[in-house]
Design an enzyme around this catalytic site. Structure first.
Site, PDB file in Angstrom:
ATOM      1  N   GLY A  57       1.007   0.276   4.345  1.00  0.00           N
ATOM      2  CA  GLY A  57       1.122   0.593   3.062  1.00  0.00           C
ATOM      3  C   GLY A  57       1.379  -0.853   2.463  1.00  0.00           C
ATOM      4  O   GLY A  57       0.670  -0.780   1.217  1.00  0.00           O
ATOM      5  N   SER A  58      -0.162  -2.159   3.321  1.00  0.00           N
ATOM      6  CA  SER A  58       0.639  -2.995   2.070  1.00  0.00           C
ATOM      7  C   SER A  58      -0.711  -2.915   0.919  1.00  0.00           C
ATOM      8  O   SER A  58      -0.407  -2.826  -0.122  1.00  0.00           O
ATOM      9  CB  SER A  58      -0.387  -4.422   3.022  1.00  0.00           C
ATOM     10  OG  SER A  58      -1.751  -4.342   3.154  1.00  0.00           O
ATOM     11  N   ASN A  59      -2.458  -1.724   1.488  1.00  0.00           N
ATOM     12  CA  ASN A  59      -3.646  -1.380   0.091  1.00  0.00           C
ATOM     13  C   ASN A  59      -2.123  -0.787  -1.332  1.00  0.00           C
ATOM     14  O   ASN A  59      -2.185  -1.015  -1.978  1.00  0.00           O
ATOM     15  CB  ASN A  59      -4.629  -1.100   0.940  1.00  0.00           C
ATOM     16  CG  ASN A  59      -5.237  -2.221   1.375  1.00  0.00           C
ATOM     17  OD1 ASN A  59      -5.893  -3.243   0.720  1.00  0.00           O
ATOM     18  ND2 ASN A  59      -5.329  -2.244   2.093  1.00  0.00           N
ATOM     19  N   LYS A 103      -6.899  10.339   9.548  1.00  0.00           N
ATOM     20  CA  LYS A 103      -7.282  11.791   9.868  1.00  0.00           C
ATOM     21  C   LYS A 103      -8.232  11.568   9.548  1.00  0.00           C
ATOM     22  O   LYS A 103      -8.763  11.437   7.635  1.00  0.00           O
ATOM     23  CB  LYS A 103      -6.324  12.632   9.747  1.00  0.00           C
ATOM     24  CG  LYS A 103      -4.773  11.486  10.500  1.00  0.00           C
ATOM     25  CD  LYS A 103      -5.291  12.352  11.465  1.00  0.00           C
ATOM     26  CE  LYS A 103      -4.028  12.537  12.943  1.00  0.00           C
ATOM     27  NZ  LYS A 103      -3.288  12.284  14.104  1.00  0.00           N
ATOM     28  N   HIS A 147     -12.480  -0.002   3.523  1.00  0.00           N
ATOM     29  CA  HIS A 147     -12.741   0.133   4.876  1.00  0.00           C
ATOM     30  C   HIS A 147     -12.544  -1.201   5.259  1.00  0.00           C
ATOM     31  O   HIS A 147     -13.293  -2.391   4.589  1.00  0.00           O
ATOM     32  CB  HIS A 147     -14.132   0.842   5.614  1.00  0.00           C
ATOM     33  CG  HIS A 147     -14.446   0.723   7.448  1.00  0.00           C
ATOM     34  ND1 HIS A 147     -13.884   1.235   8.560  1.00  0.00           N
ATOM     35  CD2 HIS A 147     -14.908  -0.032   7.837  1.00  0.00           C
ATOM     36  CE1 HIS A 147     -14.256   1.248   9.369  1.00  0.00           C
ATOM     37  NE2 HIS A 147     -15.014  -0.048   9.101  1.00  0.00           N
ATOM     38  N   GLU A 205      -8.707  -7.241   0.421  1.00  0.00           N
ATOM     39  CA  GLU A 205      -8.555  -6.149   0.392  1.00  0.00           C
ATOM     40  C   GLU A 205      -7.899  -5.797  -1.163  1.00  0.00           C
ATOM     41  O   GLU A 205      -8.298  -4.841  -1.971  1.00  0.00           O
ATOM     42  CB  GLU A 205      -7.876  -5.728   1.072  1.00  0.00           C
ATOM     43  CG  GLU A 205      -9.157  -4.686   2.913  1.00  0.00           C
ATOM     44  CD  GLU A 205      -9.018  -4.134   3.266  1.00  0.00           C
ATOM     45  OE1 GLU A 205      -8.442  -2.761   3.383  1.00  0.00           O
ATOM     46  OE2 GLU A 205      -8.804  -4.712   4.688  1.00  0.00           O
TER      47      GLU A 205
HETATM   48  C1  GRF Z   1      -7.046  -1.375   6.059  1.00  0.00           C
HETATM   49  O1  GRF Z   1      -7.270  -2.591   6.539  1.00  0.00           O
HETATM   50  C2  GRF Z   1      -7.760  -0.394   5.014  1.00  0.00           C
HETATM   51  O2  GRF Z   1      -9.321  -0.787   5.069  1.00  0.00           O
HETATM   52  C3  GRF Z   1      -7.978   0.348   6.216  1.00  0.00           C
HETATM   53  O3  GRF Z   1      -6.845   0.544   6.706  1.00  0.00           O
HETATM   54  C4  GRF Z   1      -6.396  -0.751   6.780  1.00  0.00           C
HETATM   55  C5  GRF Z   1      -4.288  -0.273   6.185  1.00  0.00           C
HETATM   56  O4  GRF Z   1      -3.244  -1.199   6.346  1.00  0.00           O
HETATM   57  N1  GRF Z   1      -8.635   1.540   6.448  1.00  0.00           N
HETATM   58  P1  GRF Z   1      -2.367  -1.083   4.786  1.00  0.00           P
HETATM   59  O5  GRF Z   1      -1.619   0.239   5.707  1.00  0.00           O
HETATM   60  O6  GRF Z   1      -3.068  -1.047   3.313  1.00  0.00           O
HETATM   61  O7  GRF Z   1      -1.512  -2.911   4.926  1.00  0.00           O
END
Ligand code: GRF
Length: 195
Positions: free
Chosen positions: A11-13, A88, A106, A176
């Site tokens: 969940g870092s994004n 999923k 991605h 990201e």
């Molecule tokens: C990220 O690298 C994103 O590109 C991919 O899954 C990862 C999720 O990382 N789809 P986080 O859970 O947001 O840290």
């Protein structure tokens, strides 16, 4: 704009977007977080932030999962769905109701290094094994196939000669966070059009 998130892991994004909304960097409201993984960092982060968080999976909902996800998004008046590490496929009802309103991030330069099995460290291993000099991240619309819909934005980072999958993964992930916030900003402002 009301945002809904689906995530399976850390969940870092998700946190980067929540922080950007809180600081007024993004003109959006995180309304709901859904995860197939009850132990995910994403659900924990959502709860810490006071954002409604739901564990919805084929174990909890079986055949009714697609409907449950759709109802949850609609109940929270979500306008744009953001997949942040969701492992999923979405079901046909959710895809139809949110056609061109679901985006995924991605960690590679699609259309290369995408599709089934291309997640997590596998992606970065494949990039290094292929001898690529550049990698990065892609934000794209979501359709029935993994990592397949129209590409909306990409960002690039170098692959360095002594990179391991782990060092490359770290470089891409750091990029990201800002890239996702920036791209969502462009979607919200209409600079990037979804249809
Ligand atoms: C990220 O690298 C994103 O590109 C991919 O899954 C990862 C999720 O990382 N789809 P986080 O859970 O947001 O840290």
């Amino acid at each position: 704009m009301n945002l809904g998130f689906l995530a399976s892991g850390r969940g870092s994004n998700l946190q980067a977007v929540i922080d950007a909304c809180k600081r007024g960097r993004l003109c959006a409201t995180p309304r709901v977080v859904i995860s197939n993984n009850s132990a995910s960092g994403a659900l924990e982060k959502a709860r810490q932030e006071g954002i409604p968080a739901y564990h919805l999976s084929s174990h909890t909902h079986g055949e009714g999962l697609d409907e449950a996800i759709l109802k949850t998004l609609q109940r929270h008046e979500v306008e744009l769905v953001v997949l942040v590490g969701y492992m999923k496929k979405l079901g046909p009802r959710t895809l139809a109701a949110y056609r061109n309103r679901i985006v995924n991030i991605h960690p590679a330069l699609l259309p290369k290094f995408g599709g089934q099995g291309m997640y997590g460290i596998n992606v970065h291993k494949a990039v290094i094994e292929a001898g690529e000099r550049e990698s990065g991240a892609t934000i794209h619309l979501v359709d029935e196939e993994y990592d397949h819909g129209a590409i909306l934005a990409q960002t690039r980072v170098p692959v360095l000669p002594d990179d391991t999958p782990q060092t490359l993964a770290q470089r891409v992930l750091e990029r990201e966070h800002a890239f996702l916030v920036e791209t969502l900003g462009k979607i919200i402002s209409g600079e990037i059009r979804l249809d």
